[in-house]
Design a protein around this motif. Sequence first.
Motif, mmCIF file in Angstrom:
data_model
loop_
_atom_site.group_PDB
_atom_site.id
_atom_site.type_symbol
_atom_site.label_atom_id
_atom_site.label_comp_id
_atom_site.label_asym_id
_atom_site.label_seq_id
_atom_site.Cartn_x
_atom_site.Cartn_y
_atom_site.Cartn_z
ATOM 1 N N PRO A 199 33.770 46.336 37.308
ATOM 2 C CA PRO A 199 34.703 46.267 36.064
ATOM 3 C C PRO A 199 35.886 46.208 36.791
ATOM 4 O O PRO A 199 36.729 45.853 36.164
ATOM 5 N N VAL A 207 38.020 47.886 29.424
ATOM 6 C CA VAL A 207 39.432 46.863 29.565
ATOM 7 C C VAL A 207 39.160 45.436 28.656
ATOM 8 O O VAL A 207 40.529 44.810 28.095
ATOM 9 N N GLU A 239 40.574 42.495 35.111
ATOM 10 C CA GLU A 239 41.005 42.039 35.113
ATOM 11 C C GLU A 239 42.556 41.444 35.398
ATOM 12 O O GLU A 239 43.009 40.553 34.448
ATOM 13 N N HIS A 282 42.441 44.290 25.698
ATOM 14 C CA HIS A 282 42.710 42.150 25.779
ATOM 15 C C HIS A 282 42.018 42.538 24.202
ATOM 16 O O HIS A 282 42.301 40.953 23.954
#
Length: 376
Positions: free
Chosen positions: A112, A144, A116, A148
Motif C-alpha cells: 500500500p 489511498v 500513492e 483520490h
Amino acid sequence: MQFIDLKTQYARIEQDVRSRIDAVLSHGQYIMGPEVQALEEELATFVGVEHCVGLSSGTDALLAAMMALEIGRGDEVITTPFTFIATAEMIALLGARPVFVDIDPVTYNIDPMALEGAITGRTRAIMPVSLYGQCADMDAVNAVAEAHNIPVIEDAAQSFGATYKGKRSCGLSTIGCTSFFPAKPLGAYGDAGACFTNDAELARQLREVRNHGQSRRYHHPRLGINGRLDTMQAAVLQSKLAIFPDEVEARGRLGARYSELLRARGAGTTAEPGESGVLTPSVAPGNTSVYAQYTLQVSDREAVAEALKARDIPTAVHYPVPLNEQPVFHVPGASATPVSAEVAERVISLPMHPYLTEEVQREVVEAVAEACGLEG
C-alpha cells in the motif's frame, strides 16, 4: 501424491452432487437456471454483502467489474506484477494500461505504501490481489483509494473464504471478484466465477454486462460479454459450498501444521527470515488464510523441485516471472519491482488441499528438509 486432491472431496459429496446435477438435467434450464440465483444468494450471505453476480470465470469477473465501472481506453489501473496474468490481461484487453507497483515482502500482496506514487490523473481503479489465500491490506489500500475517489477491485481468486479483520474476502472493497476454477479453495467442475458488491447500481450493471449488455430481452444499453454462470456449475458449487466452512478450517489447520513442522527443522518465515534460506509463509495479524497455495521461498528452487520429484512429490511455481517482465507487458525503463523479481526466483508451492493427512505432510517436510539441508 496429489498436488490438489479433488477425488477425495468428490467421494465425500458424490451423492449430493449427482442429485443436484440430475435436478438440472430434469428441468433443462441449462443457462441461468434457478440454481444460479439460489447460489448467488448463498454466496452473498457467506461473504456478508448485499449482491453476488455469478460469472463464467474469475477472469470474466475481473473484466465485468471494470466494464461496470466504465474503465476503458486511455485509463490506468494500478495492480501487482506478482500474480497470474489474468489480472493485468483484462485491464489491457479493455484498452487500459496496467500500472505495476511492488509487493510487500512478508505477505506477497501489493504494498500500500507504493500506491500513492503510482496514481495519476488517468488512474481509474486499484486492483490488489489477495495472493496465496490471504487478503491484501485492504484498509490501507482503501484509504489511498478513498483519498483520490478511486474504486477498488479485489482480485480474490485465491482467497475466497479467508478473512481480514473479521470480514470475508470479496466483501472488502467496491467490487470483489473471485474464481471457482476447480483448483481454487471453492472450485466448480469447470470454469466459473463471481463478483460481489454492496452497491445495488453496480450489481445491476454487472448483471447487464454478463449477459451481452442486456437490461431486458433484446434491449442493450451497454456493451457486454457472454459471461453467464452455467446452471450445472452453480449446482456443483451449491454442493461444495455446504462443506466449504469445514474445508476452510482444515486449510488453516494444515497450513499452520506445515509451517510448524518446517520451523521445527530450522526454516524461517517471511516475517522472521533467520539463516536457513527456507522461508515459510507469514499470515498478517488480523488475517486468516485459506492457503490456496502453500508456498515456500528456497535458495535453489530447481534443485528442490527435482529432489521432491524424485520422491514422487509434486510441486508448482506461482509465479516464475513478474507480469512487468513478461514480453506482452514489459516496458523498457519502467519502474522496477525488485521485491517481486526476487521472490519470483525463489517461490515453490507444496501439495495443499483440505484432505492432506499428517503422514503426507511429514513426508513432504522431510523431503524439503533433506533437499534444503535443514537440521534434524
